[in-house]
Motif scaffolding. Structure first.
Motif, PDB file in Angstrom:
ATOM      1  N   LYS A  52     175.984  99.850 -56.346  1.00 17.54           N
ATOM      2  CA  LYS A  52     176.644  98.562 -56.587  1.00 17.54           C
ATOM      3  C   LYS A  52     177.467  98.141 -55.380  1.00 17.54           C
ATOM      4  CE  LYS A  52     180.324  96.487 -59.372  1.00 17.54           C
ATOM      5  NZ  LYS A  52     181.331  96.726 -60.445  1.00 17.54           N
ATOM      6  N   ARG A  53     178.290  99.044 -54.899  1.00 17.23           N
ATOM      7  CA  ARG A  53     179.134  98.730 -53.747  1.00 17.23           C
ATOM      8  C   ARG A  53     178.275  98.528 -52.495  1.00 17.23           C
ATOM      9  NH1 ARG A  53     184.877 100.383 -53.757  1.00 17.23           N
ATOM     10  NH2 ARG A  53     185.508 100.474 -55.944  1.00 17.23           N
ATOM     11  N   GLY A  54     177.320  99.413 -52.295  1.00  9.44           N
ATOM     12  CA  GLY A  54     176.490  99.323 -51.097  1.00  9.44           C
ATOM     13  C   GLY A  54     175.706  98.028 -51.024  1.00  9.44           C
ATOM     14  N   LYS A  55     175.131  97.605 -52.135  1.00 10.06           N
ATOM     15  CA  LYS A  55     174.375  96.344 -52.139  1.00 10.06           C
ATOM     16  C   LYS A  55     175.288  95.159 -51.838  1.00 10.06           C
ATOM     17  CE  LYS A  55     171.064  95.733 -55.182  1.00 10.06           C
ATOM     18  NZ  LYS A  55     170.314  95.673 -56.462  1.00 10.06           N
ATOM     19  N   ALA A  56     176.513  95.214 -52.344  1.00  2.00           N
ATOM     20  CA  ALA A  56     177.465  94.140 -52.042  1.00  2.00           C
ATOM     21  C   ALA A  56     177.821  94.132 -50.561  1.00  2.00           C
ATOM     22  CB  ALA A  56     178.722  94.301 -52.892  1.00  2.00           C
ATOM     23  N   PHE A  57     177.966  95.318 -49.971  1.00  2.00           N
ATOM     24  CA  PHE A  57     178.270  95.403 -48.538  1.00  2.00           C
ATOM     25  C   PHE A  57     177.112  94.836 -47.715  1.00  2.00           C
ATOM     26  CE2 PHE A  57     180.928  99.492 -49.426  1.00  2.00           C
ATOM     27  CZ  PHE A  57     181.913  98.734 -50.021  1.00  2.00           C
ATOM     28  N   LEU A  58     175.905  95.185 -48.108  1.00  2.00           N
ATOM     29  CA  LEU A  58     174.729  94.672 -47.396  1.00  2.00           C
ATOM     30  C   LEU A  58     174.632  93.157 -47.534  1.00  2.00           C
ATOM     31  CD1 LEU A  58     172.138  97.421 -48.434  1.00  2.00           C
ATOM     32  CD2 LEU A  58     173.117  97.090 -46.146  1.00  2.00           C
ATOM     33  N   ASP A  59     174.946  92.653 -48.700  1.00  2.00           N
ATOM     34  CA  ASP A  59     174.911  91.200 -48.914  1.00  2.00           C
ATOM     35  C   ASP A  59     175.917  90.479 -48.016  1.00  2.00           C
ATOM     36  OD1 ASP A  59     172.928  91.403 -50.808  1.00  2.00           O
ATOM     37  OD2 ASP A  59     174.285  91.274 -52.532  1.00  2.00           O
ATOM     38  N   GLU A  60     176.991  91.163 -47.659  1.00  2.00           N
ATOM     39  CA  GLU A  60     178.004  90.567 -46.784  1.00  2.00           C
ATOM     40  C   GLU A  60     177.645  90.691 -45.301  1.00  2.00           C
ATOM     41  OE1 GLU A  60     180.471  88.716 -47.557  1.00  2.00           O
ATOM     42  OE2 GLU A  60     180.438  89.000 -49.734  1.00  2.00           O
ATOM     43  N   GLY A  61     176.564  91.419 -45.001  1.00  2.00           N
ATOM     44  CA  GLY A  61     176.114  91.517 -43.618  1.00  2.00           C
ATOM     45  C   GLY A  61     176.224  92.882 -42.984  1.00  2.00           C
ATOM     46  N   ALA A  62     176.621  93.905 -43.755  1.00  2.00           N
ATOM     47  CA  ALA A  62     176.634  95.266 -43.211  1.00  2.00           C
ATOM     48  C   ALA A  62     175.216  95.678 -42.822  1.00  2.00           C
ATOM     49  CB  ALA A  62     177.205  96.249 -44.228  1.00  2.00           C
ATOM     50  N   THR A  63     175.107  96.468 -41.773  1.00  2.00           N
ATOM     51  CA  THR A  63     173.799  96.949 -41.318  1.00  2.00           C
ATOM     52  C   THR A  63     173.281  98.068 -42.202  1.00  2.00           C
ATOM     53  OG1 THR A  63     174.494  96.436 -39.060  1.00  2.00           O
ATOM     54  CG2 THR A  63     172.542  97.821 -39.309  1.00  2.00           C
ATOM     55  N   ASN A  64     174.192  98.969 -42.558  1.00  2.00           N
ATOM     56  CA  ASN A  64     173.861 100.149 -43.349  1.00  2.00           C
ATOM     57  C   ASN A  64     174.973 100.447 -44.334  1.00  2.00           C
ATOM     58  OD1 ASN A  64     172.158 100.781 -40.738  1.00  2.00           O
ATOM     59  ND2 ASN A  64     171.380 102.126 -42.339  1.00  2.00           N
ATOM     60  N   VAL A  65     174.665 101.323 -45.276  1.00  2.00           N
ATOM     61  CA  VAL A  65     175.670 101.819 -46.209  1.00  2.00           C
ATOM     62  C   VAL A  65     175.783 103.329 -46.016  1.00  2.00           C
ATOM     63  CG1 VAL A  65     176.341 102.056 -48.617  1.00  2.00           C
ATOM     64  CG2 VAL A  65     175.122 100.002 -47.851  1.00  2.00           C
ATOM     65  N   PHE A  66     176.975 103.774 -45.692  1.00  2.00           N
ATOM     66  CA  PHE A  66     177.251 105.188 -45.443  1.00  2.00           C
ATOM     67  C   PHE A  66     177.807 105.797 -46.726  1.00  2.00           C
ATOM     68  CE2 PHE A  66     180.172 108.236 -42.873  1.00  2.00           C
ATOM     69  CZ  PHE A  66     179.318 109.296 -43.129  1.00  2.00           C
ATOM     70  N   VAL A  67     177.067 106.765 -47.264  1.00  2.00           N
ATOM     71  CA  VAL A  67     177.499 107.445 -48.482  1.00  2.00           C
ATOM     72  C   VAL A  67     177.632 108.936 -48.163  1.00  2.00           C
ATOM     73  CG1 VAL A  67     177.065 107.798 -50.937  1.00  2.00           C
ATOM     74  CG2 VAL A  67     176.161 105.746 -49.809  1.00  2.00           C
ATOM     75  N   PRO A  68     178.821 109.385 -47.779  1.00  2.00           N
ATOM     76  CA  PRO A  68     178.979 110.806 -47.451  1.00  2.00           C
ATOM     77  C   PRO A  68     178.997 111.687 -48.697  1.00  2.00           C
ATOM     78  CG  PRO A  68     181.066 109.647 -47.190  1.00  2.00           C
ATOM     79  CD  PRO A  68     180.037 108.614 -47.511  1.00  2.00           C
ATOM     80  N   GLY A  69     178.459 112.885 -48.537  1.00  2.00           N
ATOM     81  CA  GLY A  69     178.407 113.864 -49.613  1.00  2.00           C
ATOM     82  C   GLY A  69     177.298 114.859 -49.338  1.00  2.00           C
ATOM     83  N   LEU A  70     177.298 115.948 -50.071  1.00  2.00           N
ATOM     84  CA  LEU A  70     176.236 116.957 -49.960  1.00  2.00           C
ATOM     85  C   LEU A  70     175.226 116.677 -51.061  1.00  2.00           C
ATOM     86  CD1 LEU A  70     175.124 119.506 -48.617  1.00  2.00           C
ATOM     87  CD2 LEU A  70     176.553 120.851 -50.181  1.00  2.00           C
ATOM     88  N   PHE A  71     174.065 116.145 -50.665  1.00  2.00           N
ATOM     89  CA  PHE A  71     173.108 115.619 -51.633  1.00  2.00           C
ATOM     90  C   PHE A  71     171.806 116.412 -51.657  1.00  2.00           C
ATOM     91  CE2 PHE A  71     175.198 111.436 -50.321  1.00  2.00           C
ATOM     92  CZ  PHE A  71     176.170 111.547 -51.319  1.00  2.00           C
ATOM     93  N   ASP A  72     171.238 116.497 -52.853  1.00  2.00           N
ATOM     94  CA  ASP A  72     169.891 117.052 -52.979  1.00  2.00           C
ATOM     95  C   ASP A  72     168.877 115.914 -52.819  1.00  2.00           C
ATOM     96  OD1 ASP A  72     170.024 115.650 -55.390  1.00  2.00           O
ATOM     97  OD2 ASP A  72     170.232 117.452 -56.618  1.00  2.00           O
ATOM     98  N   GLU A  73     167.612 116.276 -52.827  1.00  2.00           N
ATOM     99  CA  GLU A  73     166.560 115.283 -52.592  1.00  2.00           C
ATOM    100  C   GLU A  73     166.565 114.193 -53.645  1.00  2.00           C
ATOM    101  OE1 GLU A  73     161.667 115.122 -52.195  1.00  2.00           O
ATOM    102  OE2 GLU A  73     162.738 116.996 -51.765  1.00  2.00           O
TER     103      GLU A  73
END
Length: 264
Positions: free
Chosen positions: A171-192
């Motif tokens: 939700k937040r990332g899509k809003a950031f992209l809609d405002e013109g962000a190039t990418n969305v950075f989501v830090p964390g230790l993630f599985d596939e």
């Protein structure tokens, strides 16, 4: 900035955006001063640099979290930008209470991309900060790769529901992209599965992640559609761990090993 400086910055910024959009994963090794920037810039395969705010703050005696004054942070990232011909993305934390002005000052010292944290602030406030950052770059006439960060997982705690975190990050990332962000950075230790869900929600080549011990390998991240990987303060910790180990050996009677490269 002069017209020539603006044109040069714009070219670097456009190159950085292209690197984020390319099908290959962009790996940016985080640096914290001029000499670390030069060492990494000289390596084959380095296409851009990223600073680490935690590392810069630590090197100057400050705790992480915007405790280092903005003017010192801007000076530090400017020195790094001046030391290389490569595009430099700066970690500017949450923008020091004025994301637009912070981005404007960073552009003035040669920075052409930035991390901007939401620190899990209220949704509208976080989106407004991204909007202000994008506008500042546009007003300066410079192409700028904004890596808008959400701390949904960083601040979620051990009891957080992963599915809810994924939903909120998207939700937040899509809003950031809609405002013109190039990418969305989501830090964390993630599985596939988590990476796949984030890419599905944000879009191919829109997700930026951090490399941690136990993270998925770059080849797998590329396969899954991740755009960028960086390493935050871990590169500085790696360097300091090696320094400490060498110092312990020297203090115990050892000698410097062969093969130490001169620094230009």
């Amino acid at each position: 900035m002069t017209t020539a400086q603006t044109a040069a910055n714009n070219a670097k910024g456009q190159r950085l955006i292209e690197l984020h959009q390319a099908p290959e994963l962009l790996q940016v090794i985080n640096v914290w001063d001029v000499i670390s920037a030069k060492v990494i810039s000289d390596l084959d395969g380095t296409q851009a640099l990223a600073t680490a705010s935690h590392s810069i703050a630590a090197s100057l005696g400050y705790e992480d979290g915007e405790n280092i004054p903005r003017e010192l942070m801007i000076e530090a990232v400017g020195r790094i930008a001046t030391a290389t011909d490569l595009p430099v993305s700066a970690d500017l934390e949450a923008g020091y209470g004025d994301a637009g002005e912070t981005i404007r000052q960073a552009i003035g010292v040669g920075i052409v991309g930035a991390n901007l944290e939401d620190q899990l602030k209220p949704f509208d406030e976080a989106v407004a900060a991204v909007r202000a950052a994008v506008k500042a770059a546009s007003d300066e006439g410079v192409s700028f790769a904004l890596n808008a960060r959400t701390d949904v997982f960083v601040k979620g705690g051990p009891e957080a529901n992963k599915e809810e975190q994924i939903t909120e990050a998207i939700k937040r990332g899509k809003a950031f992209l809609d405002e013109g962000a190039t990418n969305v950075f989501v830090p964390g230790l993630f599985d596939e599965a988590t990476v796949t869900a984030l890419v599905d929600g944000l879009g191919h080549n829109k997700l930026s992640v951090i490399g941690l011990p136990g993270s998925l390998a770059p080849a797998k991240l590329t396969e899954l559609g991740v755009s960028r990987i960086s390493y935050g303060p871990l590169t500085q910790r790696l360097a300091l761990t090696a320094l400490q180990a060498a110092a312990q050996d020297l203090l115990a009677g050892g000698v410097l090993p062969d093969g130490i490269k001169p620094l230009n």
